[in-house]
Design a protein around this motif. Structure first.
Motif, PDB file in Angstrom:
ATOM      1  N   LYS A   1      56.704  42.712  30.045  1.00 47.89           N
ATOM      2  CA  LYS A   1      57.328  42.715  28.592  1.00 47.89           C
ATOM      3  C   LYS A   1      57.674  43.001  27.633  1.00 47.89           C
ATOM      4  N   LYS A   2      57.998  44.591  28.041  1.00 49.93           N
ATOM      5  CA  LYS A   2      59.123  45.645  27.727  1.00 49.93           C
ATOM      6  C   LYS A   2      60.874  45.915  28.350  1.00 49.93           C
TER       7      LYS A   2
ATOM      8  N   THR B   1      64.453  47.819  28.763  1.00 48.92           N
ATOM      9  CA  THR B   1      65.486  48.256  28.486  1.00 48.92           C
ATOM     10  C   THR B   1      66.483  48.951  29.051  1.00 48.92           C
TER      11      THR B   1
ATOM     12  N   PRO C   1      60.092  46.259  17.297  1.00 46.77           N
ATOM     13  CA  PRO C   1      60.459  44.781  17.736  1.00 46.77           C
ATOM     14  C   PRO C   1      59.141  43.825  17.746  1.00 46.77           C
TER      15      PRO C   1
ATOM     16  N   CYS D   1      62.910  41.274  15.196  1.00 51.01           N
ATOM     17  CA  CYS D   1      62.242  42.910  14.361  1.00 51.01           C
ATOM     18  C   CYS D   1      61.957  42.657  13.290  1.00 51.01           C
TER      19      CYS D   1
ATOM     20  N   THR E   1      66.950  46.758  24.375  1.00 48.53           N
ATOM     21  CA  THR E   1      65.119  46.637  24.863  1.00 48.53           C
ATOM     22  C   THR E   1      65.115  45.220  23.939  1.00 48.53           C
TER      23      THR E   1
ATOM     24  N   THR F   1      62.025  42.436  24.034  1.00 44.27           N
ATOM     25  CA  THR F   1      60.357  41.938  24.320  1.00 44.27           C
ATOM     26  C   THR F   1      60.288  40.544  24.094  1.00 44.27           C
ATOM     27  N   HIS F   2      59.525  41.013  25.681  1.00 41.22           N
ATOM     28  CA  HIS F   2      58.670  39.182  25.409  1.00 41.22           C
ATOM     29  C   HIS F   2      57.451  39.410  26.123  1.00 41.22           C
ATOM     30  N   ASP F   3      56.414  39.808  24.369  1.00 41.92           N
ATOM     31  CA  ASP F   3      55.251  39.918  24.255  1.00 41.92           C
ATOM     32  C   ASP F   3      54.130  38.793  23.981  1.00 41.92           C
TER      33      ASP F   3
END
Length: 636
Positions: free
Chosen positions: A556-557, A559, A509, A492, A524, A526-528
């Motif tokens: 892509k995100k 939680t 993130p 992050c 959380t 995140t894979h974007d």
């Protein structure tokens, strides 16, 4: 070779003779004379005979390798061998597992072919795909009133002498029965020429044969690896991960008797299968998906085959002491499997709810670790070849959900760590984690090109296997960050503080990141890929799936509520900690004991010998864990 010899058309040389010459080349260049003797003894001892044909059946192969029956991986592995044994001539496949054919199988599986054929591992991946690939004739052939005989179709492609060998016994056929889809073929729809086959023919000075034999078996539609076959093979690979050439094979089948082991293998195999993005209609895996996934996400998936097939090179019947008058060589003695790398202290009353031998095996398909975290260029090894030991440092199950407890247990560990996080998202278990080769610090060190932190990685083990290595060009985003107000951040961005007295700004993130909030309640992930460059690189297969199948792929995100967080310290017996006679976990315990005593001293606590009362107070303060395994009551 002279001009007069090279002018002779290579295609006039029978491919059976070339195949024989390649086997001889492998035997002479890739093995010692003693290894060849051991192999011949093993093969001859178990071989079946029909006239002058000496061969191995499927049950012979399964029996020698002690393949556990519950996994049902024997037919799949035998299918692979009958294809690899015909290398480099696919029209000879499936072949009878003669001594020469089996030697070629061993040479390919162990990687020893590199001594003769200097090609990369990606070429081996192509070959492995073909050995597993099948095609559905019902889908590829037009409707017919009379269904053709499958064995006739196979025999049409075989030379006369191979047909005679097949006819010596009805049960001698190398065709693998028991599959829902028929037989191995070569799907090269998006593929260049096979470099490994070309290298083999080049070594035999018979490169022109490629045009006459190999290319006749290209561009076949509908080729794929059935999911059910690959899953059986993956379960076997996960079971034997960490195997060594002399390990007694039967112990792996015995381990299946452990509670839940078979179910755990099945769950991990499903996660690995998902990484290949099987076709939802055919339930098969195409060539392009297979090669891309193996080369990027699962580079060490087939690594256990190397040690497994090395077992052919050790015969119990050959006793070197009979010839040399010396004690039996250690090269012929079998050994038991190594103790589990997951260390459990004898005084532990609580233990991991996440990390298990199966998950460690799954992680070993992608992750390489450093055994020298202080070195700028440490050697990277697989989890099992590194001899690393995993020591539990922190778990919400035993230390509570206090960030102060987390920091106390983690910051005193001076080596690399493994982080595991699980929870539930959309009624489906999700398991994430990270490998961090540097010590945790409240203020991360500046990132440099020679920092061991560049070997950091994030990963996902469920419901889909994915791997996110460190971005080696990253210079700004810390791989790991801890703040007792904002929580735990992996990958992050950390905004600069706006006030000395006010609360710090929350982490932002990154493109691939994990963020655990200050209450240790929410995660959380995140894979974007569209978010730009970050501390970690996206998994190309997951990214492609998110683009093409957004409705069936994780967002892509996402939680989810944190269920369990574990941190494991990684130590190595070969490391520097052994110099003073103490390993890293012993030092860790001494540091924690000193901190606990020092904290009590600073507070001027005097209980007149009431140790239980003292510990109870420290537990409420979040300074020590609950000895009964309950979560501590410390707060931030």
């Amino acid at each position: 070779m002279g001009q007069s010899q090279s002018a002779e058309p290579p295609k006039e040389v029978p491919i059976e003779q070339l195949s024989h010459e390649l086997a001889l080349r492998f035997a002479g260049k890739c093995y010692t004379h003693l290894e060849v003797a051991h192999y011949k003894d093993n093969f001859k001892t178990l071989a079946d005979h029909q006239e002058d044909v000496e061969y191995w059946k499927e049950d012979t192969l399964c029996r020698f390798l002690a393949l556990p029956e519950p996994l049902k991986a024997g037919p799949v592995l035998y299918q692979m061998c009958t294809y690899l044994g015909a290398f480099p001539f696919p029209t000879l496949a499936p072949c009878i597992l003669t001594r020469e054919a089996m030697l070629k199988v061993i040479t390919i599986m162990t990687g020893r072919y590199r001594k003769v054929l200097r090609r990369g591992d990606q070429d081996k991946v192509k070959l492995l795909f073909r050995s597993l690939a099948v095609f559905d004739r019902r889908a590829s052939m037009p409707p017919s009133k009379e269904k053709p005989n499958m064995e006739d179709l196979v025999n049409e492609q075989l030379p006369d002498d191979m047909l005679k060998e097949r006819e010596v016994e009805k049960g001698l056929s190398s065709h693998v029965s028991g599959f829902a889809i028929d037989e191995p073929l070569n799907d090269d729809e998006d593929e260049d020429d096979d470099d490994l086959a070309l290298a083999a023919l080049d070594a035999l000075d018979a490169i022109e044969v490629f045009k006459h034999d190999y290319k006749t078996d290209r561009k076949i539609n509908h080729a794929m690896i059935p999911v059910e076959n690959l899953k059986k093979l993956i379960m076997l690979l996960l079971l034997i991960a960490g195997i060594e050439p002399l390990t007694t094979l039967g112990i792996y089948g015995e381990s299946l008797n452990e509670d839940g082991r078979l179910q755990a293998l099945s769950a991990s195999a499903d996660a690995v299968i998902s990484a290949f993005d099987p076709d939802p209609n055919t339930h098969g895996i195409r060539y392009s998906n297979f090669v891309k996934t193996i080369t990027t996400t699962l580079p060490d998936l087939f690594e256990p085959f190397s040690a497994l097939f090395e077992h052919f090179l050790f015969s119990k019947n050959i006793n070197l002491s009979k010839h040399r008058g010396e004690p039996l060589s250690s090269g012929t003695e079998t050994i038991h499997a190594k103790p589990s790398p997951i260390y459990k202290s004898p005084e532990d009353t609580t233990f991991s709810t996440i990390l298990s031998p199966t998950l460690l095996s799954q992680l070993s398909t992608s992750l390489k670790i450093s055994t020298s975290p202080t070195s700028s260029s440490p050697p990277l090894k697989t989890i099992f070849t590194s001899n690393a030991r995993f020591n539990q440092l922190y778990s919400t199950a035993s230390h509570g959900t206090s960030l102060s407890s987390f920091s106390r247990q983690i910051f005193s560990w001076t080596s690399s760590t493994l982080v595991l996080i699980n929870g539930i998202h959309d009624n489906q278990p999700i398991l994430l984690g990270a490998y961090l080769p540097e010590q945790w610090r409240e203020k991360p060190h500046p990132l440099t090109s020679d920092s061991p932190a560049k070997y950091s990685s994030l990963f996902q083990l469920a419901p889909r296997h994915a791997f996110f290595p460190a971005n080696t060009y990253n210079r700004n985003i810390p791989y790991s960050y801890f703040n007792n107000k904002t929580g735990i951040a992996l990958g992050c961005m950390i905004p600069p503080a706006t006030s000395r007295t006010g609360p710090p700004p929350p982490p932002v993130p990154g493109a691939v990141s994990i963020l655990i909030d200050g209450d240790m309640e929410t995660v959380t992930f995140t894979h974007d890929g569209a978010a730009g460059s970050g501390a970690f690189v996206t998994d190309p297969n997951l990214e492609l799936a998110q683009q093409h199948n957004p409705s069936t792929t994780q967002p892509k995100k996402l939680t989810f509520d944190l269920d369990t967080l574990e941190v494991w310290g990684i130590s190595s017996p070969a490391g520097g900690d052994a110099e003073d006679g103490e390993d890293e976990i012993t030092k860790q315990k001494k540091r924690l004991k000193w901190e606990e005593d020092e904290a009590a001293r600073r507070r001027g606590v005097n209980f007149g010998g009431d140790k239980d009362g003292a510990r109870a107070l420290l537990e409420m303060a979040g300074l020590v864990g609950d000895k009964h395994g309950n979560r501590s009551g410390g707060s931030v």
